[in-house]
Design a protein around this motif. Structure first.
Motif: not given
Length: 323
Positions: A77, A79-80, A83-85, A186-187
């Protein structure tokens, strides 16, 4: 330059964070090293900057690996920026030290010893709710309780805060990042950015403490960060039984973690040696330890003269609410 998002600036401007201007990063060490008077607020900002550099290096190198690597893994993954992460990781970097009290680590022992049963109960709850948590320091427990408090939740879910499209999950995600947990992520390779074997906290305090103490360590943080990689762990390449079991139970029999490329091992070895030197020359310096012991003794004498102990922890804070 340290760039902050509007919601991070709002947290930074709060009394909760500004209080850290009066908490010295190294406690009583400035009596031995007069230049070591830096505070927890500047360290917290530095951790945000270091975390941002680590995240960008990991995302960049993961993208390069997917595009050019010989062992292409399309599942990694990436993330942008918003992104929430990444949002929760940066906020955790900013808030990770809000649990420190006066004189920093010098008074942490008092809280732990005085309220050992309370801390034990809280730690049990946090270990149950957050996956992959190891030892938790008292200051981290207090920081997590602040993040999970009703007052902080009201801030994080306010429409004008604007940090996330799912604000109700932001508080536990920040708490998980402070604890180094894989939950609410997620990541999963980002779990160790704020709290882990090689985290932004260590990268900042080592460089900052050595600079202000006048103790050169020769750290090459730019190279170390640039060599961070997303490592794919499978049952076949897991280096120990614990990681092998985790890989076997993971989706697709694989998970992702932070690693260092072989060309970055020299910089990592420098970091390990530098940390040993800092503990020997600064953190565990005999005069620094003596000054900290004197502070704890003065607090005990003040309690004796006042005829009452430090205020007790609020019982309503013992079990945090996690959504």
């Amino acid at each position: 330059m340290i760039q902050l998002y509007p919601w991070e600036t709002a947290i930074l401007d709060s009394p909760l964070m500004q209080r850290l201007r009066g908490v010295r990063q190294l406690g009583m060490a400035y009596y031995v090293y007069p230049g070591a008077g830096h505070d927890r607020l500047e360290h917290s900002l530095g951790v945000v900057e270091a975390a941002d550099r680590m995240i960008r290096a990991l995302v960049r190198n993961a993208g390069h690996r997917r595009r050019f690597g010989s062992d292409v893994d399309e599942m990694i993954p990436v993330p942008d920026d918003l992104d929430d992460d990444i949002v929760s990781t940066r906020l955790a970097a900013l808030l990770h030290d809000v649990g420190h009290g006066p004189f920093s680590h010098a008074t942490e022992f008092l809280l732990r010893d005085r309220y050992s049963e309370d801390f034990r109960k809280i730690e049990a709850v946090l270990r149950q709710e957050f996956e992959g948590v190891s030892r938790i320091a008292p200051s981290e427990i207090i920081a997590v309780l602040i993040v999970l408090s009703d007052a902080m939740r009201e801030v994080l879910v306010h429409p004008n805060f604007g940090a996330s499209n799912r604000p109700e999950g932001l508080a536990p995600a920040i708490a998980a990042r402070i604890l180094g947990s894989r939950s609410y992520l997620k990541a999963t390779y980002l779990s160790g950015i704020v709290s882990g074997p090689l985290d932004a906290d260590k990268l900042d305090y080592m460089a900052r403490d050595s600079h202000h103490s006048g103790l050169p360590l020769g750290l090459d943080l730019d190279r170390l960060i640039s060599k961070l990689e997303v490592v794919t762990v499978t049952p076949e390449n897991a280096p120990n039984p614990e990681l092998r079991k985790r890989a076997e139970n993971a989706p697709k029999r694989r998970f992702y973690d932070i690693g260092i490329s072989l060309t970055g091992l020299g910089a990592y070895e420098q970091m390990i040696v530098g940390r040993v030197i800092l503990y020997d020359r600064v953190y565990y310096h005999h005069k620094v330890r003596s000054a900290e012991a004197m502070i704890r003794r003065l607090i005990a004498l003040a309690e004796q003269e006042n005829g009452r102990p430090l205020p007790s922890l609020n019982s309503s804070m013992i079990v945090p609410t996690i959504v």
